[in-house]
Design a protein around this motif. Sequence first.
Motif, PDB file in Angstrom:
ATOM      1  N   ASP A  31      24.961 -14.426 116.483  1.00 19.29           N
ATOM      2  CA  ASP A  31      24.881 -14.503 114.998  1.00 19.29           C
ATOM      3  C   ASP A  31      23.622 -14.766 114.436  1.00 19.29           C
ATOM      4  O   ASP A  31      22.991 -15.664 114.780  1.00 19.29           O
ATOM      5  N   GLY A  32      23.029 -13.853 113.936  1.00 15.44           N
ATOM      6  CA  GLY A  32      21.576 -13.720 113.497  1.00 15.44           C
ATOM      7  C   GLY A  32      21.038 -15.010 112.430  1.00 15.44           C
ATOM      8  O   GLY A  32      20.029 -15.173 112.112  1.00 15.44           O
ATOM      9  N   GLY A  33      22.270 -15.395 111.627  1.00 12.91           N
ATOM     10  CA  GLY A  33      21.851 -16.351 110.738  1.00 12.91           C
ATOM     11  C   GLY A  33      22.063 -17.856 111.273  1.00 12.91           C
ATOM     12  O   GLY A  33      22.049 -18.536 110.388  1.00 12.91           O
ATOM     13  N   LEU A  49      30.312 -10.697 131.238  1.00 14.02           N
ATOM     14  CA  LEU A  49      30.256 -11.886 130.306  1.00 14.02           C
ATOM     15  C   LEU A  49      29.812 -12.023 129.026  1.00 14.02           C
ATOM     16  O   LEU A  49      29.029 -11.209 128.668  1.00 14.02           O
ATOM     17  N   THR A  50      30.735 -12.510 128.462  1.00 15.36           N
ATOM     18  CA  THR A  50      30.862 -12.347 126.780  1.00 15.36           C
ATOM     19  C   THR A  50      30.165 -13.784 126.374  1.00 15.36           C
ATOM     20  O   THR A  50      30.708 -14.673 126.791  1.00 15.36           O
ATOM     21  N   LEU A  51      28.908 -13.475 125.382  1.00 14.99           N
ATOM     22  CA  LEU A  51      28.313 -14.614 124.689  1.00 14.99           C
ATOM     23  C   LEU A  51      28.388 -14.472 123.197  1.00 14.99           C
ATOM     24  O   LEU A  51      27.890 -13.580 122.607  1.00 14.99           O
ATOM     25  N   ILE A  52      29.019 -15.531 122.789  1.00 11.26           N
ATOM     26  CA  ILE A  52      28.916 -15.570 121.070  1.00 11.26           C
ATOM     27  C   ILE A  52      28.390 -16.763 120.566  1.00 11.26           C
ATOM     28  O   ILE A  52      28.513 -17.958 121.034  1.00 11.26           O
ATOM     29  N   THR A  53      27.790 -16.575 119.486  1.00  6.89           N
ATOM     30  CA  THR A  53      27.521 -17.799 118.635  1.00  6.89           C
ATOM     31  C   THR A  53      27.950 -17.295 117.241  1.00  6.89           C
ATOM     32  O   THR A  53      27.817 -16.273 116.805  1.00  6.89           O
ATOM     33  N   ARG A  54      28.277 -18.256 116.554  1.00 11.65           N
ATOM     34  CA  ARG A  54      28.978 -18.559 115.180  1.00 11.65           C
ATOM     35  C   ARG A  54      28.262 -19.527 114.399  1.00 11.65           C
ATOM     36  O   ARG A  54      28.072 -20.640 114.794  1.00 11.65           O
ATOM     37  N   ASP A  55      27.752 -19.119 113.061  1.00 12.77           N
ATOM     38  CA  ASP A  55      27.354 -20.185 112.338  1.00 12.77           C
ATOM     39  C   ASP A  55      28.554 -20.735 111.373  1.00 12.77           C
ATOM     40  O   ASP A  55      29.319 -19.853 110.704  1.00 12.77           O
ATOM     41  N   LEU A  56      29.033 -21.980 111.626  1.00 15.18           N
ATOM     42  CA  LEU A  56      29.916 -22.607 110.851  1.00 15.18           C
ATOM     43  C   LEU A  56      29.480 -23.748 109.860  1.00 15.18           C
ATOM     44  O   LEU A  56      29.620 -24.857 109.859  1.00 15.18           O
ATOM     45  N   ASP A  87      27.563 -26.403 108.776  1.00  9.80           N
ATOM     46  CA  ASP A  87      26.815 -27.497 109.327  1.00  9.80           C
ATOM     47  C   ASP A  87      27.230 -27.506 110.836  1.00  9.80           C
ATOM     48  O   ASP A  87      26.643 -28.477 111.733  1.00  9.80           O
ATOM     49  N   MET A  88      27.997 -26.817 111.340  1.00 12.98           N
ATOM     50  CA  MET A  88      28.441 -26.932 112.581  1.00 12.98           C
ATOM     51  C   MET A  88      28.028 -25.457 113.353  1.00 12.98           C
ATOM     52  O   MET A  88      27.645 -24.436 112.571  1.00 12.98           O
ATOM     53  N   ALA A  89      27.744 -25.377 114.661  1.00  9.71           N
ATOM     54  CA  ALA A  89      27.531 -24.192 115.590  1.00  9.71           C
ATOM     55  C   ALA A  89      28.634 -23.969 116.350  1.00  9.71           C
ATOM     56  O   ALA A  89      28.971 -24.961 117.123  1.00  9.71           O
ATOM     57  N   GLU A  90      28.872 -22.813 116.597  1.00 10.43           N
ATOM     58  CA  GLU A  90      29.937 -22.609 117.895  1.00 10.43           C
ATOM     59  C   GLU A  90      29.416 -21.504 118.883  1.00 10.43           C
ATOM     60  O   GLU A  90      28.561 -20.625 118.574  1.00 10.43           O
ATOM     61  N   VAL A  91      29.662 -21.805 120.052  1.00  8.55           N
ATOM     62  CA  VAL A  91      29.041 -21.123 121.359  1.00  8.55           C
ATOM     63  C   VAL A  91      30.285 -21.048 121.989  1.00  8.55           C
ATOM     64  O   VAL A  91      31.067 -21.743 122.307  1.00  8.55           O
ATOM     65  N   VAL A  92      30.407 -19.490 122.264  1.00  3.88           N
ATOM     66  CA  VAL A  92      31.597 -19.028 123.276  1.00  3.88           C
ATOM     67  C   VAL A  92      31.008 -18.355 124.619  1.00  3.88           C
ATOM     68  O   VAL A  92      30.337 -17.639 124.499  1.00  3.88           O
ATOM     69  N   ILE A  93      31.604 -18.875 125.531  1.00  5.68           N
ATOM     70  CA  ILE A  93      31.073 -18.146 126.860  1.00  5.68           C
ATOM     71  C   ILE A  93      32.463 -17.889 127.722  1.00  5.68           C
ATOM     72  O   ILE A  93      33.403 -18.657 128.031  1.00  5.68           O
ATOM     73  N   ARG A  94      32.782 -16.607 127.686  1.00  7.90           N
ATOM     74  CA  ARG A  94      33.954 -15.971 128.310  1.00  7.90           C
ATOM     75  C   ARG A  94      33.514 -14.891 129.312  1.00  7.90           C
ATOM     76  O   ARG A  94      32.562 -14.163 129.597  1.00  7.90           O
ATOM     77  N   ASP A  95      34.197 -15.121 130.750  1.00  5.42           N
ATOM     78  CA  ASP A  95      34.164 -14.256 131.943  1.00  5.42           C
ATOM     79  C   ASP A  95      35.430 -13.651 132.063  1.00  5.42           C
ATOM     80  O   ASP A  95      36.518 -14.140 131.775  1.00  5.42           O
ATOM     81  N   ASN A  96      35.724 -12.547 132.629  1.00  2.00           N
ATOM     82  CA  ASN A  96      36.650 -11.945 132.952  1.00  2.00           C
ATOM     83  C   ASN A  96      36.901 -12.068 134.620  1.00  2.00           C
ATOM     84  O   ASN A  96      37.543 -11.068 135.252  1.00  2.00           O
ATOM     85  N   GLY A  97      36.663 -13.336 135.049  1.00  2.33           N
ATOM     86  CA  GLY A  97      36.812 -13.778 136.501  1.00  2.33           C
ATOM     87  C   GLY A  97      38.160 -14.029 136.859  1.00  2.33           C
ATOM     88  O   GLY A  97      39.219 -13.817 136.275  1.00  2.33           O
TER      89      GLY A  97
END
Length: 442
Positions: free
Chosen positions: A307-309, A350-357, A359-369
């Motif tokens: 998330d660029g913002g 490997l999927t890497l996601i960030t989200r602007d919430l 006043d909070m921030a979310e980070v998701v790290i997902r693998d298809n292992g």
Amino acid sequence: MTVLPTSLDNEPDILAGPGPEPERPILIVDDNPTNLKVLSKTLTSAGFEVAVANNGTTALKLATYDPPALILLDVMMPGIDGFKTCERLKEEEITQDIPVIFMTALSETAAKVRGLSLGAVDYITKPFEEEEVLARVRLHMRLNTLARALETQNQRLVKTLADLQAAQKQIVTQEKLASLGTLAAGVAHELRNPLNFVNNFAAGSVDLAQEVQELLQAYQAEPQPALWEDIQAVVGELSENARCIHEHGHRAESIIHSMMQHARTDGGGQAQPVELNALLEQSVQLAYHSRRAKDSNFNVSFDRQYDGGIGLVEVVIGDFTRAIINLVDNACYALGMKKAALGDGFQPKLTLITRDLSDMAEVVIRDNGSGIPPTAIEKIFTPFFTTKPAGEGTGLGLSLTYDILVGQHRGTLKVDTELGEYTEFTLVFPKQFRTQANASLS
């Protein structure tokens, strides 16, 4: 010396420890000789050793010189009375823990309350009943023995806890140092590119400098416009080389700075504002290349959904980086295991996601292992629990990660997994760093 007849063989294990202390006497304090004689006979007949005093002053001296196991103290005495004697006993460290039982003909509640408030444990009313005296003495002797045993055991527990905390701190430090060793290869890979550029541009600059020197000598011998243009062109190349050397040197310095932040093991890092996406990407690259250093055939395709913002977040950079690296390293391990099992038919991702919430921030790290077994889900954040084979994991990585992300950064860390299909860690944390004290006030 006579021995207390009451056996403590059936008391709880809390009394286990060094051998029993020498039996201490019961001190009887009364100005009435008849009372002294009756009580002494009653107690010695029951197997107790006794000492006597006929006034408060003598009692204080005896108690200080040879502290008794218990004191039977008359209230009404000439000189300093029983209340004052008890008060002085409780003021001295050597006698303050000795149980005191008052003996009195006073039946007023106020007198009993006063005595108990001074630290007495009980009252015996005159005239004495032999069975009551023995019952109360035995009760408080046993209670005092248990209290002292509890205190001794508590001291042992405090020492054991301190030893465990010291051992835990040492283990955590060793785990952090071990993670540094794992990351060394990743850092070496990250440094190799800028250093290769520096070396190449520096070598080229040596040749260009030699060329400039030859052109200058020729120009001095016979100035020609063409020679001057050649000199300017070569100087321009030298300038560009210097710029590139500076750029890649700065890149190497940045990598080293990041490594130094990760190397902090004292837990004393301060929260700093940092670009979350950049920090996440840097952590991912360190973990990924450290895994590739172990297995050059290991390759992963990345799906980055940043998330660029999202902007700046406040984190303790070294600790936060270490936590993300642990998650990514575990993901790479699971991907490697599945790749080894399925071969070329499997493409690690490997999927890497960030989200602007807000006043909070979310980070998701997902693998298809390979996923996590259902029986292990509830234990994955438990210290020393690992699903890896012996010798391949300490079981502290995810525990430390949880402590950093949830305990230190006041976030939540959830895991979603399906055995053989995927594992997904989702971190949500406040953008503004909050200490534990501040978090409790909010």
